[in-house]
Design an enzyme around this catalytic site. Structure first.
Site: not given
Length: 173
Positions: A75-77, A115-116, A130
């Site tokens: 749902m992120c733009h 969110m970013e 990793d």
């Protein structure tokens, strides 16, 4: 109509319409960390990990993740980010070595960049894991959290970092 902004009239998920929202400067700062053993700490700080410069690769991975957040968070733009800055610091206590990750994301737009910033912090930590897992798979990632955000109709947010005492997420080295 539902009072939840991410649901349509049928109660199904939707992307929120931000067409009428004012474009403002938006910033967000997120943090994460990776606890490593002494061997990994020494190899990272001496640039002796066989896969390459761990912090340089992790930094690029975090920036890429910030730019691709809308591809993995449904749902992120999609946003035109104006800046992403990732920095590292070490916090060492006794035999514990914590790589502290700080991410700051900026844009000028109609929705925030929390969110970013969180995605970038997570991807940065995962990339460290990793690149170092051949040495030791016992690394611990996190916590990952938002420190602050500015801009938007909901106002600014700033976490009381004193509440994080004991989580090995401070800025001291």
């Amino acid at each position: 109509m539902s009072s939840f902004t991410h649901f349509n009239d049928q109660g199904r998920a939707k992307m929120v319409d931000i067409t009428d929202k004012t474009s403002t400067i938006r910033t967000a700062i997120a943090k994460s960390s990776v606890q490593v053993n002494k061997e990994i700490y020494e190899k990272i700080t001496q640039n002796a990990i066989k896969k390459g410069d761990v912090l340089a690769v992790a930094q690029v991975a975090g920036i890429m993740a910030a730019k691709k957040t809308s591809d993995i968070i449904p749902m992120c733009h999609p946003l035109a980010l104006k800046g992403v800055d990732i920095s590292f610091n070490w916090k060492n206590e006794e035999e514990e070595y914590h790589l502290l990750i700080r991410v700051e994301v900026k844009t000028k737009g109609s929705t925030g960049v929390e969110m970013e910033a969180l995605t970038a912090a997570s991807a940065t930590a995962l990339t460290v894991y990793d690149m170092c897992k051949a040495v030791d798979k016992g690394m611990i990632i996190g916590p990952t959290f938002l420190i602050e955000k500015t801009g938007g109709k909901n106002g600014d947010f700033k976490r009381d970092e004193s509440l994080l005492d004991g989580l090995n997420v401070g800025d001291e080295s």
